[in-house]
Scaffold this motif. Sequence first.
Motif, PDB file in Angstrom:
ATOM      1  N   SER A 167       0.829  -1.200   0.000  1.00 12.04           N
ATOM      2  CA  SER A 167       0.000   0.000   0.000  1.00 12.04           C
ATOM      3  C   SER A 167       0.869   1.257   0.000  1.00 12.04           C
ATOM      4  O   SER A 167       0.574   2.224  -0.713  1.00 12.04           O
ATOM      5  N   LEU A 168       1.928   1.254   0.786  1.00  8.58           N
ATOM      6  CA  LEU A 168       2.846   2.403   0.782  1.00  8.58           C
ATOM      7  C   LEU A 168       3.496   2.570  -0.584  1.00  8.58           C
ATOM      8  O   LEU A 168       3.613   3.693  -1.086  1.00  8.58           O
ATOM      9  N   ALA A 210       3.017   5.917  -2.945  1.00  8.39           N
ATOM     10  CA  ALA A 210       4.144   6.745  -3.369  1.00  8.39           C
ATOM     11  C   ALA A 210       4.161   6.894  -4.886  1.00  8.39           C
ATOM     12  O   ALA A 210       4.343   7.998  -5.420  1.00  8.39           O
ATOM     13  N   VAL A 211       3.953   5.800  -5.589  1.00  6.81           N
ATOM     14  CA  VAL A 211       3.969   5.840  -7.054  1.00  6.81           C
ATOM     15  C   VAL A 211       2.784   6.652  -7.578  1.00  6.81           C
ATOM     16  O   VAL A 211       2.908   7.386  -8.555  1.00  6.81           O
ATOM     17  N   LEU A 259       5.752  15.812  -5.128  1.00  6.89           N
ATOM     18  CA  LEU A 259       7.075  15.205  -4.987  1.00  6.89           C
ATOM     19  C   LEU A 259       7.479  15.118  -3.522  1.00  6.89           C
ATOM     20  O   LEU A 259       8.055  14.117  -3.090  1.00  6.89           O
ATOM     21  N   GLY A 260       7.178  16.156  -2.751  1.00  5.10           N
ATOM     22  CA  GLY A 260       7.485  16.119  -1.322  1.00  5.10           C
ATOM     23  C   GLY A 260       6.752  14.998  -0.620  1.00  5.10           C
ATOM     24  O   GLY A 260       7.324  14.282   0.212  1.00  5.10           O
ATOM     25  N   GLU A 261       5.476  14.815  -0.962  1.00  5.59           N
ATOM     26  CA  GLU A 261       4.697  13.723  -0.368  1.00  5.59           C
ATOM     27  C   GLU A 261       5.258  12.371  -0.796  1.00  5.59           C
ATOM     28  O   GLU A 261       5.338  11.439   0.010  1.00  5.59           O
ATOM     29  N   ALA A 291       8.417  11.664   1.207  1.00  5.66           N
ATOM     30  CA  ALA A 291       8.086  11.317   2.595  1.00  5.66           C
ATOM     31  C   ALA A 291       7.598   9.869   2.694  1.00  5.66           C
ATOM     32  O   ALA A 291       7.989   9.134   3.612  1.00  5.66           O
ATOM     33  N   VAL A 292       6.764   9.445   1.754  1.00  5.36           N
ATOM     34  CA  VAL A 292       6.249   8.076   1.783  1.00  5.36           C
ATOM     35  C   VAL A 292       7.364   7.075   1.483  1.00  5.36           C
ATOM     36  O   VAL A 292       7.447   6.016   2.108  1.00  5.36           O
ATOM     37  N   ILE A 293       8.243   7.421   0.554  1.00  4.18           N
ATOM     38  CA  ILE A 293       9.354   6.525   0.243  1.00  4.18           C
ATOM     39  C   ILE A 293      10.254   6.345   1.461  1.00  4.18           C
ATOM     40  O   ILE A 293      10.685   5.234   1.770  1.00  4.18           O
TER      41      ILE A 293
END
Length: 133
Positions: A26-27, A31-32, A53-55, A58-60
């Motif tokens: 899910s993460l 992110a993708v 891109l910032g989000e 952060a998820v990556i």
Amino acid sequence: IVDELIREARDWLARPVARLADQLESLRYGAVDQLDNARDVIDTDPAAAQLFLGETVAVIIRYVFWRAGRFQPRHKAAITALAALDPAAAALVRRWAEASPRDGLAIVESLARHALGADTFFAWSSDREPVAP
């Protein structure tokens, strides 16, 4: 008692954290998806692209720690902790932070390929969850 609580907290933070495969997937997907959103608006709204891109970054970062079975560090310590866990990912994050929106997109795509193994939409499925009435 405070010193004892601090020791206990450090002990808990040093323990591995088990994540379910669905949580990790899910993460990755989230992110993708954010990265695809950034691509969609990079030419028409660079500021929105930067937010996406910032989000994505952060998820990556969260994904890298979860995949390693580690607790996420506090936000202000995230890049330093990431450098200890995955120096290549941290280097890409630092390059992204200094880049223009267009160059930043290419850097985050590289980060996604490095950390997630994907930089664009991919099919995935998860177990069905019960729906509450």
